[in-house]
Design a protein around this motif. Structure first.
Motif, PDB file in Angstrom:
ATOM      1  N   GLY A  41       0.810  -1.222   0.000  1.00  0.00           N
ATOM      2  CA  GLY A  41       0.000   0.000   0.000  1.00  0.00           C
ATOM      3  C   GLY A  41       0.831   1.253   0.000  1.00  0.00           C
ATOM      4  O   GLY A  41       2.039   1.167  -0.178  1.00  0.00           O
ATOM      5  N   PRO A  42       0.297   2.446   0.147  1.00  0.00           N
ATOM      6  CA  PRO A  42      -1.147   2.706   0.148  1.00  0.00           C
ATOM      7  C   PRO A  42      -1.741   2.592  -1.260  1.00  0.00           C
ATOM      8  O   PRO A  42      -1.124   3.045  -2.212  1.00  0.00           O
ATOM      9  CB  PRO A  42      -1.225   4.149   0.657  1.00  0.00           C
ATOM     10  N   ALA A  43      -2.907   1.960  -1.337  1.00  0.00           N
ATOM     11  CA  ALA A  43      -3.643   1.789  -2.592  1.00  0.00           C
ATOM     12  C   ALA A  43      -2.778   1.187  -3.697  1.00  0.00           C
ATOM     13  O   ALA A  43      -2.725   1.682  -4.810  1.00  0.00           O
ATOM     14  CB  ALA A  43      -4.247   3.119  -3.051  1.00  0.00           C
ATOM     15  N   ASP A  44      -2.076   0.110  -3.366  1.00  0.00           N
ATOM     16  CA  ASP A  44      -1.260  -0.632  -4.341  1.00  0.00           C
ATOM     17  C   ASP A  44      -0.129   0.179  -4.962  1.00  0.00           C
ATOM     18  O   ASP A  44       0.454  -0.232  -5.957  1.00  0.00           O
ATOM     19  CB  ASP A  44      -2.131  -1.212  -5.465  1.00  0.00           C
ATOM     20  N   SER A  45       0.196   1.321  -4.362  1.00  0.00           N
ATOM     21  CA  SER A  45       1.254   2.134  -4.971  1.00  0.00           C
ATOM     22  C   SER A  45       2.619   1.485  -4.832  1.00  0.00           C
ATOM     23  O   SER A  45       3.543   1.827  -5.561  1.00  0.00           O
ATOM     24  CB  SER A  45       1.271   3.525  -4.338  1.00  0.00           C
ATOM     25  N   THR A  46       2.787   0.569  -3.871  1.00  0.00           N
ATOM     26  CA  THR A  46       4.082  -0.106  -3.756  1.00  0.00           C
ATOM     27  C   THR A  46       3.952  -1.604  -4.016  1.00  0.00           C
ATOM     28  O   THR A  46       4.834  -2.377  -3.674  1.00  0.00           O
ATOM     29  CB  THR A  46       4.702   0.102  -2.359  1.00  0.00           C
ATOM     30  N   ASN A  47       2.819  -2.012  -4.598  1.00  0.00           N
ATOM     31  CA  ASN A  47       2.662  -3.421  -4.890  1.00  0.00           C
ATOM     32  C   ASN A  47       3.642  -3.831  -5.987  1.00  0.00           C
ATOM     33  O   ASN A  47       3.808  -3.105  -6.962  1.00  0.00           O
ATOM     34  CB  ASN A  47       1.232  -3.702  -5.349  1.00  0.00           C
ATOM     35  N   VAL A  48       4.311  -4.964  -5.795  1.00  0.00           N
ATOM     36  CA  VAL A  48       5.238  -5.466  -6.808  1.00  0.00           C
ATOM     37  C   VAL A  48       4.874  -6.910  -7.124  1.00  0.00           C
ATOM     38  O   VAL A  48       4.126  -7.541  -6.375  1.00  0.00           O
ATOM     39  CB  VAL A  48       6.700  -5.383  -6.333  1.00  0.00           C
ATOM     40  N   LEU A  49       5.415  -7.435  -8.225  1.00  0.00           N
ATOM     41  CA  LEU A  49       4.966  -8.736  -8.722  1.00  0.00           C
ATOM     42  C   LEU A  49       5.122  -9.857  -7.701  1.00  0.00           C
ATOM     43  O   LEU A  49       4.212 -10.642  -7.495  1.00  0.00           O
ATOM     44  CB  LEU A  49       5.720  -9.086 -10.005  1.00  0.00           C
ATOM     45  N   GLN A  50       6.293  -9.925  -7.056  1.00  0.00           N
ATOM     46  CA  GLN A  50       6.483 -11.051  -6.140  1.00  0.00           C
ATOM     47  C   GLN A  50       5.514 -10.962  -4.960  1.00  0.00           C
ATOM     48  O   GLN A  50       5.016 -11.969  -4.478  1.00  0.00           O
ATOM     49  CB  GLN A  50       7.930 -11.120  -5.660  1.00  0.00           C
ATOM     50  N   PHE A  51       5.233  -9.754  -4.504  1.00  0.00           N
ATOM     51  CA  PHE A  51       4.299  -9.594  -3.394  1.00  0.00           C
ATOM     52  C   PHE A  51       2.879  -9.925  -3.842  1.00  0.00           C
ATOM     53  O   PHE A  51       2.134 -10.615  -3.144  1.00  0.00           O
ATOM     54  CB  PHE A  51       4.369  -8.167  -2.839  1.00  0.00           C
TER      55      PHE A  51
END
Lengths: 272, 299
Positions: free
Chosen positions: B243-253
């Motif tokens: 988060g916040p709001a998938d702004s730091t979402n990465v593929l492995q996560f």
């Protein structure tokens, strides 16, 4: 000339400070009291109490995590090094088909993204009944550290004089005897270097530990530190204490064996 | 007689490599293929009664319409690109420093290695504490005791992403430095001496001697750092949970969440396959680059 010397010294000092400061700050935090942790302006010199260490042992079962980490990282190191001695010796000093393919395959494994194998590895372990067991974590760790171990050991074995095997054979040594009586003792620094690198990897690994050890009684130190939860607020003091305990052995290794680590890391990558 | 000796040696060599190759085959190569197989099926971990129906490329079609998956992909690419550029730059700088001989060089090298040795989970918690909104060091350094101006860095999409990049660069620059250092050490001193006699400035020496000579080492560092940056997980898991709001979402996560938190083993495996294909392509490309360089140098 003098100007460039000042510049160089300044840059060196800055690199050292930036490398150490964040962690020193965290270790410093672990020696504070609850009140000092949250105070503004921050307290530089802590009162030096060990309360957070005591609390992380009593309330967060820290010793249990340490024990699990020691078992997993220790066994991984032992198994990987034994297998890597055998494979590294064959790849470095024996005539063998498909040597390049084997070395390349191992190098490829060291680059595999963990997520690409996570699901199937989990299913294999589930099938074997190895989820939440030491061997369940040791198996993938051995797999992922083998490339490093083999590459480092092969590069050390290659440097020994070529006549060793011939001399040993004339004296009537078998292949295995030659390996363990002559080659391994002579390449002891290399074995030690590889062992340090593998141990650090296994001690630090988080992703597979998180997937495989869902029961707290089997979790390793990184999982424990990542999942520390307070009732109302983040238990920063305890996290800092546990983090310091997890890191100090590694810092000691680095300061004692800096030369070996530098050599080992570059041997794996450059010389091969 | 001689032939059989060679054959025996080969047999012995195969026996020695056998155990290592067996483990790698079972826990690394077979899982790669198995991931592809899983990605063609619908498998929900919590609902074993559904069985494992074959759905062809249905999961992939879904993947390319999945906004969060595409977001994770762009995030990962931005993360990889920005961290490795910084790490190579700092790595080169650090390598140039620790390559010179001076007193206490061993200690400086050891100090530089500390970030590399620290467990990623520990460095993640450490940076998270530094970025803390109430008593973090960063807020104090920027705003002093003016607590009203303190910011919750990790709650802001831009700064959370930047924060993760900083934490990664801090930790991994020393590894890049070590690989580049190994390259610097192969440059013979007489090259610099000859250049000095010819009146080359320090900058010219750097441009014309150092840089071309360490290029292979830099490429190797680039290869290893790229592969590693694609695996970023610990920082995201500990610091932001994507988060916040998938702004730091990465593929492995994201893949981890789909497969293990939501139990979508089939759909999640498409992410496993995608990450594998991307890194494979990049690795082949880099190795070609390194390979031709090394070849040209030998020629």
């Amino acid at each position: 000339m003098r100007f460039s010397r000042v510049l160089f010294t300044g840059a060196t000092v800055m690199v050292v400070v930036l490398s150490l400061l964040p962690f020193v700050w965290f270790a410093d935090t672990s020696l504070k009291t609850e009140k000092e942790v949250t105070s503004i302006p921050p307290v530089l010199l802590p009162s030096g109490t060990l309360d957070f260490y005591r609390s992380s042992i009593e309330h967060y079962d820290l010793l249990h995590f340490i024990k699990n980490s020691l078992i997993v990282a220790g066994s991984t190191t032992f198994i990987t090094i034994m297998l890597a001695i055998l494979a590294g010796y064959a790849l470095a000093r024996l005539r063998m088909r498909y040597k390049g393919v084997v070395m390349g395959a191992l190098l490829a494994v060291s680059m595999f993204p963990q997520i690409s194998i996570a699901g199937p590895v989990w299913r294999i372990l589930q099938h074997l009944g190895w989820l939440n067991s030491y061997q369940g974590l040791i198996a993938p760790y051995v797999t992922l550290t083998l490339p490093l171990g083999v590459w480092v050991l092969a590069s050390f074995f290659r440097e020994l004089p070529a006549e060793l095997e011939d001399a040993a054979r004339i004296d009537g040594c078998g292949h295995l005897q030659t390996l363990f009586r002559i080659i391994v003792p002579l390449a002891a620094p290399g074995v030690f270097t590889a062992a340090i690198l593998v141990f650090i990897y296994a001690w630090n690994e988080f992703f597979f530990a998180l997937l495989i050890m869902t029961r707290q009684s089997y979790q390793t130190l990184p999982v424990g530190i990542a999942l520390f939860q307070g009732q109302y607020t983040m238990p920063w003091g305890e996290i800092a204490a546990a983090s310091t305990i997890a890191t100090v052995p590694l810092v000691l290794l680095v300061f004692l064996f800096q030369k070996r680590i530098v050599r080992g890391l570059s041997a794996g990558a450059i010389k091969g | 007689m001689k032939l059989s000796l060679i054959r025996r040696e080969r047999l012995f060599a195969s026996a020695l490599t056998g155990p290592a190759l067996f483990i790698v085959a079972v826990f690394a190569f077979y899982p790669i293929l198995f991931s592809f197989y899983l990605s063609l099926h619908r498998i929900v971990l919590g609902l074993p009664s559904l069985g494992q129906p074959f759905v062809g490329f249905e999961n992939y079609r879904e993947l390319f319409q999945d906004r969060i998956a595409l977001r994770s992909l762009t995030n990962t690419l931005i993360f990889v690109f920005s961290t490795i550029s910084c790490e190579l730059l700092f790595g080169l700088g650090i390598a140039l420093i620790i390559n010179r001989s001076f007193r206490a060089r061993g200690l400086v090298r050891a100090a530089v290695l500390v970030p590399w040795a620290i467990p990623t989970v520990v460095s993640s918690q450490m940076w998270r504490f530094i970025y803390n909104d109430k008593y973090g060091l960063l807020n104090f350094l920027l705003f002093g005791a003016a607590e009203s101006r303190y910011r919750a860095w990790l709650a802001d999409p831009f700064f959370a992403f930047l924060g993760i990049i900083v934490a990664d660069v801090w930790k991994a620059s020393s590894f890049a430095a070590l690989l580049i250092l190994a390259g610097l050490q192969t440059i013979p001193d007489d090259l610099y001496e000859a250049a000095r006699i010819d009146g080359a400035s320090a900058w010219q020496q750097f441009r014309r001697i150092t840089l071309p000579m360490v290029k292979p080492a830099i490429l190797v560092a680039l290869l290893f750092r790229t592969m590693d940056a694609f695996r970023v997980f610990d920082l995201v898991y500990v610091m932001t949970q994507g988060g916040p709001a998938d702004s730091t979402n990465v593929l492995q996560f994201y893949g981890y969440k789909k497969i293990f938190a939501e139990g979508l083993m089939g759909y999640g495996s498409t992410i496993s396959v995608l990450v594998f294909l991307i890194t494979l392509t990049l690795a082949v490309f880099y190795i070609r680059l390194v390979g031709t360089r090394l070849f040209r140098e030998q020629a």
